[in-house]
Design a protein around this motif. Structure first.
Motif, mmCIF file in Angstrom:
data_model
loop_
_atom_site.group_PDB
_atom_site.id
_atom_site.type_symbol
_atom_site.label_atom_id
_atom_site.label_comp_id
_atom_site.label_asym_id
_atom_site.label_seq_id
_atom_site.Cartn_x
_atom_site.Cartn_y
_atom_site.Cartn_z
ATOM 1 N N ARG A 10 13.641 0.923 13.790
ATOM 2 C CA ARG A 10 12.725 1.442 12.772
ATOM 3 C C ARG A 10 13.370 1.344 11.400
ATOM 4 N NH1 ARG A 10 11.001 6.882 15.853
ATOM 5 N NH2 ARG A 10 9.744 5.897 17.446
ATOM 6 N N ARG A 11 12.546 1.006 10.421
ATOM 7 C CA ARG A 11 13.038 0.961 9.050
ATOM 8 C C ARG A 11 12.114 1.804 8.176
ATOM 9 N NH1 ARG A 11 11.273 -4.012 10.444
ATOM 10 N NH2 ARG A 11 9.795 -4.507 8.828
ATOM 11 N N ASP A 12 12.720 2.535 7.272
ATOM 12 C CA ASP A 12 11.926 3.277 6.309
ATOM 13 C C ASP A 12 11.145 2.272 5.474
ATOM 14 O OD1 ASP A 12 12.914 5.680 7.206
ATOM 15 O OD2 ASP A 12 14.448 5.823 5.652
ATOM 16 N N ALA A 13 9.915 2.595 5.168
ATOM 17 C CA ALA A 13 9.078 1.649 4.441
ATOM 18 C C ALA A 13 8.606 2.210 3.103
ATOM 19 C CB ALA A 13 7.875 1.250 5.294
ATOM 20 N N TYR A 14 7.987 3.380 3.125
ATOM 21 C CA TYR A 14 7.430 4.002 1.928
ATOM 22 C C TYR A 14 6.577 3.023 1.129
ATOM 23 C CZ TYR A 14 10.941 7.409 3.169
ATOM 24 O OH TYR A 14 11.705 8.311 3.851
ATOM 25 N N LYS A 15 5.641 2.384 1.826
ATOM 26 C CA LYS A 15 4.721 1.445 1.183
ATOM 27 C C LYS A 15 3.303 1.999 1.277
ATOM 28 C CE LYS A 15 7.385 -2.703 1.657
ATOM 29 N NZ LYS A 15 7.837 -2.899 0.325
ATOM 30 N N PHE A 16 2.519 1.708 0.259
ATOM 31 C CA PHE A 16 1.129 2.130 0.272
ATOM 32 C C PHE A 16 0.316 1.181 1.130
ATOM 33 C CE2 PHE A 16 2.708 3.966 -3.688
ATOM 34 C CZ PHE A 16 2.319 5.280 -3.500
ATOM 35 N N SER A 60 -3.375 -1.951 7.233
ATOM 36 C CA SER A 60 -3.257 -3.001 6.226
ATOM 37 C C SER A 60 -2.277 -2.551 5.149
ATOM 38 C CB SER A 60 -4.628 -3.281 5.610
ATOM 39 O OG SER A 60 -4.527 -4.248 4.592
ATOM 40 N N VAL A 61 -1.222 -3.355 4.950
ATOM 41 C CA VAL A 61 -0.232 -3.090 3.897
ATOM 42 C C VAL A 61 -0.080 -4.400 3.111
ATOM 43 C CG1 VAL A 61 2.079 -2.240 3.353
ATOM 44 C CG2 VAL A 61 0.940 -1.483 5.446
ATOM 45 N N PRO A 62 -0.954 -4.619 2.121
ATOM 46 C CA PRO A 62 -0.953 -5.900 1.401
ATOM 47 C C PRO A 62 0.394 -6.271 0.778
ATOM 48 C CG PRO A 62 -2.920 -4.654 0.876
ATOM 49 C CD PRO A 62 -2.016 -3.743 1.674
ATOM 50 N N SER A 63 1.135 -5.297 0.260
ATOM 51 C CA SER A 63 2.411 -5.608 -0.393
ATOM 52 C C SER A 63 3.446 -6.163 0.584
ATOM 53 C CB SER A 63 2.971 -4.376 -1.098
ATOM 54 O OG SER A 63 3.303 -3.382 -0.151
ATOM 55 N N ALA A 64 3.254 -5.891 1.888
ATOM 56 C CA ALA A 64 4.165 -6.401 2.917
ATOM 57 C C ALA A 64 3.530 -7.534 3.720
ATOM 58 C CB ALA A 64 4.579 -5.274 3.852
ATOM 59 N N GLY A 65 2.300 -7.918 3.366
ATOM 60 C CA GLY A 65 1.602 -8.954 4.107
ATOM 61 C C GLY A 65 1.275 -8.537 5.534
ATOM 62 N N LEU A 66 1.063 -7.247 5.757
ATOM 63 C CA LEU A 66 0.834 -6.710 7.102
ATOM 64 C C LEU A 66 -0.627 -6.350 7.293
ATOM 65 C CD1 LEU A 66 2.170 -5.569 9.774
ATOM 66 C CD2 LEU A 66 2.119 -3.370 8.608
ATOM 67 N N HIS A 67 -1.221 -6.883 8.350
ATOM 68 C CA HIS A 67 -2.589 -6.567 8.755
ATOM 69 C C HIS A 67 -2.580 -6.592 10.276
ATOM 70 C CE1 HIS A 67 -3.835 -7.201 4.603
ATOM 71 N NE2 HIS A 67 -3.105 -8.295 4.626
ATOM 72 N N ARG A 68 -2.483 -5.399 10.910
ATOM 73 C CA ARG A 68 -2.334 -5.334 12.369
ATOM 74 C C ARG A 68 -3.318 -4.358 12.982
ATOM 75 N NH1 ARG A 68 2.830 -6.756 14.541
ATOM 76 N NH2 ARG A 68 1.740 -6.455 16.526
ATOM 77 N N ASP A 69 -3.874 -4.751 14.140
ATOM 78 C CA ASP A 69 -4.665 -3.835 14.949
ATOM 79 C C ASP A 69 -3.690 -2.874 15.612
ATOM 80 O OD1 ASP A 69 -7.146 -5.031 14.404
ATOM 81 O OD2 ASP A 69 -6.825 -6.540 15.955
#
Length: 110
Positions: free
Chosen positions: A36-42, A82-91
């Motif tokens: 696990r990594r801390d993310a603190y992303k919107f 969805s985390v656009p700043s990380a390019g993440l879009h996951r079900d």
């Protein structure tokens, strides 16, 4: 590097909430915890009904994420993170929810 007030607040909130997590949420293996990594992303948690729940991704690994929602609305069993700043879009599956925080388990890519 010094922590910002929001970093300190989120860290304090995480410590308090981790102490209150249900047993099944704490059952992750040591290897999963280490990854696990801390993310603190919107980001945004999206439901099938197209309801958007703004959130902060507190930590993340390849298996899932822990998010803090801006409200304490109950999430449905299946969502999309969805985390656009990380390019993440996951079900994902909502594994647990305690008030404004939730644990999400990512679905396997098809």
């Amino acid at each position: 590097m010094s922590k910002t007030p929001i970093d300190l607040r989120l860290e304090k909130l995480m410590m308090r909430l981790e102490a209150d997590l249900p047993r099944q949420a704490v059952a992750a293996t040591k290897a999963e915890r280490a990854a696990r990594r801390d993310a603190y992303k919107f980001g945004t948690v999206l439901t099938d009904a197209r309801v958007e729940h703004p959130c902060i991704v507190l930590n993340i690994n390849g298996a899932g994420a822990k998010v803090a929602l801006t409200g304490a609305d109950a999430l449905p069993p299946r969502v999309k993170l969805s985390v656009p700043s990380a390019g993440l879009h996951r079900d994902a599956e909502v594994v647990w929810q305690d008030g404004a925080e939730a644990g999400l388990k990512f679905s396997k890519p098809r």
